[in-house]
Design a protein around this motif. Structure first.
Motif, PDB file in Angstrom:
ATOM      1  N   LEU A 203      17.119   5.752  42.999  1.00  0.00           N
ATOM      2  CA  LEU A 203      17.788   6.355  44.142  1.00  0.00           C
ATOM      3  C   LEU A 203      18.871   7.312  43.655  1.00  0.00           C
ATOM      4  O   LEU A 203      19.429   7.129  42.567  1.00  0.00           O
TER       5      LEU A 203
ATOM      6  N   LEU B 245      26.430   1.505  51.423  1.00  0.00           N
ATOM      7  CA  LEU B 245      25.259   1.644  50.558  1.00  0.00           C
ATOM      8  C   LEU B 245      25.304   0.637  49.411  1.00  0.00           C
ATOM      9  O   LEU B 245      24.302  -0.024  49.103  1.00  0.00           O
TER      10      LEU B 245
ATOM     11  N   LEU C  89      22.626  -2.300  48.526  1.00  0.00           N
ATOM     12  CA  LEU C  89      21.925  -2.377  47.239  1.00  0.00           C
ATOM     13  C   LEU C  89      22.076  -3.757  46.598  1.00  0.00           C
ATOM     14  O   LEU C  89      21.161  -4.253  45.933  1.00  0.00           O
TER      15      LEU C  89
ATOM     16  N   TRP D 290      16.078  -1.510  40.578  1.00  0.00           N
ATOM     17  CA  TRP D 290      16.479  -0.203  41.098  1.00  0.00           C
ATOM     18  C   TRP D 290      17.638   0.347  40.280  1.00  0.00           C
ATOM     19  O   TRP D 290      18.337  -0.393  39.570  1.00  0.00           O
TER      20      TRP D 290
ATOM     21  N   LEU E 100      14.091   8.568  45.847  1.00  0.00           N
ATOM     22  CA  LEU E 100      14.698   8.598  47.178  1.00  0.00           C
ATOM     23  C   LEU E 100      16.125   9.120  47.088  1.00  0.00           C
ATOM     24  O   LEU E 100      16.915   8.657  46.265  1.00  0.00           O
TER      25      LEU E 100
ATOM     26  N   VAL F 275      19.638   9.225  49.090  1.00  0.00           N
ATOM     27  CA  VAL F 275      20.272   8.407  50.126  1.00  0.00           C
ATOM     28  C   VAL F 275      21.580   9.047  50.584  1.00  0.00           C
ATOM     29  O   VAL F 275      22.373   9.520  49.778  1.00  0.00           O
TER      30      VAL F 275
ATOM     31  N   LEU G  76      16.647   9.076  52.753  1.00  0.00           N
ATOM     32  CA  LEU G  76      17.073   8.016  53.660  1.00  0.00           C
ATOM     33  C   LEU G  76      18.443   8.419  54.192  1.00  0.00           C
ATOM     34  O   LEU G  76      19.381   8.604  53.419  1.00  0.00           O
TER      35      LEU G  76
ATOM     36  N   GLN H 203      19.811  -1.677  53.867  1.00  0.00           N
ATOM     37  CA  GLN H 203      19.003  -2.462  52.929  1.00  0.00           C
ATOM     38  C   GLN H 203      17.553  -2.528  53.378  1.00  0.00           C
ATOM     39  O   GLN H 203      16.633  -2.311  52.575  1.00  0.00           O
TER      40      GLN H 203
ATOM     41  N   ILE I 175      15.824   0.818  52.795  1.00  0.00           N
ATOM     42  CA  ILE I 175      15.543   1.048  51.371  1.00  0.00           C
ATOM     43  C   ILE I 175      14.332   0.231  50.943  1.00  0.00           C
ATOM     44  O   ILE I 175      13.450   0.711  50.202  1.00  0.00           O
ATOM     45  N   GLU I 176      14.253  -1.016  51.420  1.00  0.00           N
ATOM     46  CA  GLU I 176      13.095  -1.861  51.103  1.00  0.00           C
ATOM     47  C   GLU I 176      11.810  -1.244  51.650  1.00  0.00           C
ATOM     48  O   GLU I 176      10.771  -1.241  50.966  1.00  0.00           O
TER      49      GLU I 176
ATOM     50  N   TYR J  29      10.860   1.634  49.439  1.00  0.00           N
ATOM     51  CA  TYR J  29      10.327   1.134  48.168  1.00  0.00           C
ATOM     52  C   TYR J  29       8.865   0.697  48.315  1.00  0.00           C
ATOM     53  O   TYR J  29       8.013   1.021  47.478  1.00  0.00           O
TER      54      TYR J  29
END
Length: 387
Positions: free
Chosen positions: A214, A229, A233, A240, A289, A291, A314, A342, A345-346, A349
């Motif tokens: 990221l 953020l 994470l 990651w 990604l 963010v 994102l 979260q 992000i999942e 992924y």
């Protein structure tokens, strides 16, 4: 009679410390000049708490644009420069019988913008104001709120009613109209420098890597939501890394680093500092990604920059380009909670196919939608209408 645009901005290249807004102003001026629009930029030597090492009080060419830098008396966000304001008045008086003037002011809440608007109003010169995210409820209440409220009550409201507002996104337009009534308001996206490289050789192998990469690439400040953020994470259950690229106030960055340590994320965070324009596209392309969990963002150039190399994004739902990303399915849009961030992000992924598709189709679509050749005609038409 020809139109001349006087561009008023508290900071200009090479003051890259101010991030996207400064770059957007410069790009606009450069493309207008390339299209033979007569313009002149009046700006200060502002460069954060320091001053640019540039000649002052005389016009010079900066990437083809006529720019005059003026010293400022205050070294903070007020950017007070009497010599700039004196020059503006001189140019107005000088140009009244030579060309139709339009004064385009960038940003608000600094003394250069407010007093320039007042001078233009005195001489009945049309004003275009690009607030650059400065006219939102978030910004009004975020820093020096009481001072802003006083300025707004005493003179700001009347001055803003005199302006033709340029908003960079539909969201910014909605935010602005919540508390001011301008003469008019027009939405035209920022002009953004896009990647000239259509394909990076290493991109195909990126999706074979086991670590999800990221990147945050922006000015590092409180409104960017980096605390949220980091908390998001900390809850991830897969490998990651996060690259944080950009500069900001030392004290705030120290606070973030303390939070990283308290969350035991030191080994997964890479702090790379300010990145040159020539390097940022390659850096963006090296990640899965981008963010940006901002509390408020009128546009966000980095979204366009990231998508121009095919890197999915994102965003929080408070970013101006969130609707564009949703419409084109170029990434994920999240609420402003660590749990929502979260979860998204999942999702990013897990959805490798979507990321690969974005990598494939986004660059061409973005370069068409944000083409300087197309957008500049909208700006020129806007100037002609307000004049």
């Amino acid at each position: 009679m020809r139109i001349k645009i006087l561009q008023i901005t508290a900071a200009y290249k090479p003051a890259h410390i101010y991030g996207g807004p400064t770059m957007s102003v410069a790009k606009l001026c450069e493309v207008l000049t390339e299209n033979e629009v007569e313009l002149e930029v009046l700006t200060t030597t502002a460069n954060g708490k320091t001053e640019l090492n540039v000649a002052t009080n005389k016009p010079q060419k900066v990437d083809g644009v006529t720019v005059t830098y003026f010293k400022r008396l205050t070294k903070d966000h007020t950017h007070f420069s009497p010599s700039l304001l004196k020059k503006l008045r001189h140019l107005i008086l000088q140009g009244q019988n030579q060309s139709k003037l339009v004064i385009h002011i960038h940003a608000w809440w600094n003394l250069i913008s407010i007093f320039s608007c007042q001078i233009a109003k005195w001489y009945n010169i049309p004003v275009v104001l690009s607030p650059r995210g400065m006219l939102t409820n978030y910004t009004l209440g975020n820093r020096n709120a009481s001072i802003k409220s006083i300025i707004h009550s005493l003179m700001g409201k009347k001055l803003l009613a005199y302006c033709h507002i340029h908003a960079t996104s539909g969201k910014e337009k909605q935010d602005i109209l919540q508390f001011i009534n301008p003469k008019s308001i027009t939405v035209i996206p920022n002009l953004v420098e896009l990647s000239k490289n259509d394909k990076y050789e290493f991109v195909q192998s990126l999706e074979q890597e086991s670590v999800f990469k990221l990147i945050f690439l922006s000015r590092i400040e409180e409104k960017k939501g980096l605390e949220l953020l980091l908390e998001a994470l900390a809850g991830l259950q897969f490998d990651w890394t996060l690259t944080i690229a950009g500069s900001g106030e030392e004290n705030y960055i120290a606070e973030l680093k303390n939070k990283v340590e308290s969350l035991n994320l030191n080994n997964q965070i890479n702090w790379v500092g300010q990145i040159n324009n020539s390097d940022k596209f390659k850096l963006l392309a090296e990640h899965h990604l981008m963010v940006l969990s901002s509390y408020n963002e009128n546009f966000a150039n980095v979204v366009v920059e990231s998508l121009s190399v095919g890197t999915a994004v994102l965003l929080s739902n408070q970013v101006g380009l969130a609707d564009y990303v949703t419409k084109n399915d170029f990434g994920w849009v999240t609420d402003l909670t660590s749990k929502s961030i979260q979860t998204n992000i999942e999702n990013a992924y897990k959805d490798k196919n979507k990321r690969v598709e974005i990598r494939k189709i986004a660059p061409k679509i973005v370069k068409n939608d944000f083409s300087s050749e197309e957008l500049i005609h909208q700006y020129i038409s806007f100037y002609q209408q307000v004049n």
